[in-house]
Design a protein around this motif. Sequence first.
Motif: not given
Length: 179
Positions: A88, A94, A97, A108, A111, A113, A119, A121
């Motif tokens: 990640i 991707s 994930w 998630l 995040v 991309y 990230r 995230a």
Amino acid sequence: MTTKKPPAPGKPDGTPAGRPDNPFIDGGFYDRVRDYTERDATFSKELKAIAERGAGKAGTDARFAPSLELLRGVVKKGVSLDAMFERIVQGADSGLWEPWLAAYGIELRGVSYGKAGPRNARLALDMSLNAKANPLFANAGIRNWRSLVAEDCAQLQVEKPTVETAAKAYAIFFLDAAE
């Protein structure tokens, strides 16, 4: 001759003032409660203590949080959680994930991309009664894992039960957060 360092300001044992204790952090206490209390009642008591204490923010990056060390070594869908986190962060695979993380009960929730940059995230680990992580921790003998996770996470989200739904709790961690 060594001198003992005085406790930090706050409570006599050095814990910060204003933050309630969570006795479930002590694994021995948790085991004693479980010996005399039903599973659902113990969960409710622990969840109440977690909600009152709040997030500890001791290890907010999921790659380094001590309470998640056990999970990071577990392999699901052919990849360890630690390797998933690194993929990640690198921006690789991707499309995989969310299903990878879902195998551990992790959502998630945000995040980046983008090809470059962090990230940033936001991961939500399910800590509910029937969480996917529960058997992994239980098999390792870490029955009070929810309290330990709450000490590391950046935020807690606790939803009280209703007539139709059970109590839900999430520990929010970050992964490769922007500075």
